[in-house]
Design a protein around this motif. Structure first.
Motif, short mmCIF file in Angstrom:
data_model
loop_
_atom_site.label_atom_id
_atom_site.label_comp_id
_atom_site.label_asym_id
_atom_site.label_seq_id
_atom_site.Cartn_x
_atom_site.Cartn_y
_atom_site.Cartn_z
N UNK A 1 28.21 -4.17 26.11
CA UNK A 1 27.24 -3.21 25.66
C UNK A 1 27.93 -2.27 24.67
N UNK A 2 27.33 -2.03 23.50
CA UNK A 2 27.98 -1.16 22.52
C UNK A 2 28.02 0.29 22.99
N UNK A 3 29.02 0.98 22.47
CA UNK A 3 29.19 2.40 22.81
C UNK A 3 28.35 3.22 21.83
N UNK A 4 27.13 3.58 22.27
CA UNK A 4 26.21 4.28 21.39
C UNK A 4 26.67 5.70 21.07
N UNK A 5 27.34 6.32 22.00
CA UNK A 5 27.81 7.70 21.76
C UNK A 5 28.86 7.71 20.64
N UNK A 6 29.75 6.73 20.64
CA UNK A 6 30.76 6.65 19.58
C UNK A 6 30.10 6.34 18.24
#
Length: 78
Positions: free
Chosen positions: A1-6
């Motif tokens: 799952x991609x790191x949306x916050x980054x």
């Protein structure tokens, strides 16, 4: 799952004041103390450059023709 916050932190741009930097105005008086540059007439320089180039080219072709490195048969042309 991609790191949306980054990803969001990466996409956020800093404000204009943080991106742009104020620099001091250049001091043009220091540059004017240099020796003046003499500009020559461009037309005259280009004329003599072209003339010298044409003389060198003509002498080169003549040299190659005399030494038979460049056969030019103008009589055969019709």
């Amino acid at each position: 799952m991609p790191d949306f916050e980054a990803l969001i932190r990466h996409q956020q741009q800093p404000t204009t004041n943080q991106r742009l930097k104020v620099v001091d105005a250049p001091d043009f008086e220091k540059e004017n103390n240099e020796a003046p540059i003499i500009t020559k007439s461009g037309l005259l320089v280009n004329f003599f450059g072209g003339f010298i180039g044409s003389v060198i080219g003509t002498l080169t072709i003549l040299f190659l023709y005399i030494n038979e490195y460049l056969p030019i048969d103008l009589i055969k042309l019709k």
